[in-house]
Design a protein around this motif. Sequence first.
Motif, short mmCIF file in Angstrom:
data_model
loop_
_atom_site.label_atom_id
_atom_site.label_comp_id
_atom_site.label_asym_id
_atom_site.label_seq_id
_atom_site.Cartn_x
_atom_site.Cartn_y
_atom_site.Cartn_z
N ALA A 130 0.02 65.22 -98.78
CA ALA A 130 0.68 66.26 -99.57
C ALA A 130 2.19 66.19 -99.43
N ALA A 131 2.68 65.66 -98.30
CA ALA A 131 4.12 65.54 -98.07
C ALA A 131 4.72 64.32 -98.74
N GLY A 132 3.88 63.50 -99.37
CA GLY A 132 4.40 62.34 -100.10
C GLY A 132 4.13 61.00 -99.47
N HIS A 133 3.40 60.98 -98.36
CA HIS A 133 3.07 59.72 -97.72
C HIS A 133 1.97 58.98 -98.46
N THR A 134 1.93 57.67 -98.27
CA THR A 134 0.80 56.86 -98.69
C THR A 134 -0.11 56.70 -97.48
N ILE A 135 -1.37 57.09 -97.61
CA ILE A 135 -2.31 56.99 -96.50
C ILE A 135 -3.04 55.66 -96.58
N LEU A 136 -2.52 54.67 -95.86
CA LEU A 136 -3.15 53.35 -95.80
C LEU A 136 -3.21 52.92 -94.34
N PRO A 137 -4.38 52.91 -93.76
CA PRO A 137 -4.49 52.49 -92.37
C PRO A 137 -4.00 51.06 -92.21
N LEU A 168 7.79 51.47 -97.44
CA LEU A 168 6.69 51.88 -98.31
C LEU A 168 5.36 51.41 -97.73
N GLY A 169 5.36 50.20 -97.20
CA GLY A 169 4.14 49.67 -96.59
C GLY A 169 3.70 50.46 -95.38
N GLN A 170 4.66 51.10 -94.73
CA GLN A 170 4.36 51.93 -93.56
C GLN A 170 4.04 53.38 -93.94
N GLY A 171 4.11 53.68 -95.25
CA GLY A 171 3.77 55.02 -95.71
C GLY A 171 4.88 56.03 -95.53
N LEU A 172 6.14 55.57 -95.42
CA LEU A 172 7.24 56.49 -95.20
C LEU A 172 7.61 57.23 -96.48
N ALA A 175 12.47 60.85 -97.54
CA ALA A 175 13.27 61.49 -96.49
C ALA A 175 13.27 60.65 -95.22
N GLN A 176 12.13 60.10 -94.87
CA GLN A 176 12.04 59.28 -93.67
C GLN A 176 12.80 57.96 -93.84
N LEU A 177 12.72 57.39 -95.02
CA LEU A 177 13.49 56.18 -95.30
C LEU A 177 14.98 56.46 -95.22
N ALA A 178 15.38 57.60 -95.76
CA ALA A 178 16.80 57.97 -95.72
C ALA A 178 17.28 58.11 -94.28
N ALA A 179 16.46 58.73 -93.43
CA ALA A 179 16.85 58.89 -92.03
C ALA A 179 16.91 57.55 -91.32
N ARG A 180 15.97 56.67 -91.61
CA ARG A 180 15.94 55.36 -90.96
C ARG A 180 17.14 54.51 -91.35
N HIS A 182 19.97 55.61 -92.86
CA HIS A 182 21.23 56.36 -92.90
C HIS A 182 21.81 56.41 -94.31
N LEU A 183 20.93 56.75 -95.27
CA LEU A 183 21.32 56.89 -96.66
C LEU A 183 20.84 58.24 -97.17
N THR A 184 21.32 58.65 -98.33
CA THR A 184 20.86 59.90 -98.92
C THR A 184 19.51 59.68 -99.59
N GLU A 185 18.75 60.77 -99.76
CA GLU A 185 17.46 60.66 -100.43
C GLU A 185 17.62 60.20 -101.88
N ALA A 186 18.70 60.63 -102.52
CA ALA A 186 18.95 60.21 -103.90
C ALA A 186 19.14 58.69 -103.98
N THR A 187 19.86 58.14 -102.99
CA THR A 187 20.06 56.70 -102.96
C THR A 187 18.74 55.97 -102.72
N ILE A 188 17.94 56.51 -101.81
CA ILE A 188 16.63 55.91 -101.53
C ILE A 188 15.75 55.93 -102.77
N LYS A 189 15.77 57.04 -103.49
CA LYS A 189 14.97 57.15 -104.71
C LYS A 189 15.34 56.05 -105.70
N GLY A 190 16.65 55.77 -105.81
CA GLY A 190 17.09 54.70 -106.69
C GLY A 190 16.61 53.34 -106.23
N TYR A 191 16.68 53.11 -104.92
CA TYR A 191 16.21 51.84 -104.37
C TYR A 191 14.71 51.66 -104.60
#
Length: 220
Positions: A130-137, A168-172, A175-180, A182-191
């Motif tokens: 529900a928080a936006g993760h991909t659930i892939l073991p 993405l492969g890790q299900g991040l 927001a988590q990608l941005a923290a990892r 050190h970018l803004t969420e808007a920048t991550i969304k574009g990437y």
Amino acid sequence: MAAGRTPRRVVMIRVVVADDDPLVGAHLRTILASAGDIEVVDTVADGAAAVEAAIRHRPDLVLMDLRMPGVNGLVATDQIAALNPAPVVVVLTTFTADRYVAAALRAGASGYVLKTTPPREFADLIRTAAAGHTILPPGAARVLLPAAPSVTLPNGLSERDREILTGLGQGLTNAQLAARLHLTEATIKGYVSRVLTRLGCTNRTEAALLAQRAGLVKYG
């Protein structure tokens, strides 16, 4: 509680459960209701009813069994993914080596959860999806797509693109990608959008599987 302090409001995750086995449906309703922040708004027994429930209740998430009479879960997943806004769809399965699971992921499901998952973990997985993760073991690509060869990524991917794809492969989440990184969420969304386009992927789940097949995600 200190005088004058307003209690924190719990944000409920609204869920529709679709499974043709009434015992499974009742079991899942009990598990999720005990979580405190998850509300099962409807329990249905076939894919057509799941689509109707998604339209009527506008849930945050649909737990979708795939092998149901009439309209199966795969068709229902495809129809629900086309709604605007579309709830998250998580596949319910007994066996991971199931071509229908792989097809559902390609249709837009955000991952899968085994029916045998322990209750505490089950609720946590619902929160994660529900928080936006991909659930892939770990190892999901090997199980779901055993005949698929390993993938060589396009030469045009930059190092940053590969970092995004690995996340993405890790299900991040973004927001988590941005923290990892050190970018803004808007920048991550574009990437993320750029990576999906360059790889020809229609959704994050498809990209996550591709990342695993490309060896960017190490199996535990």
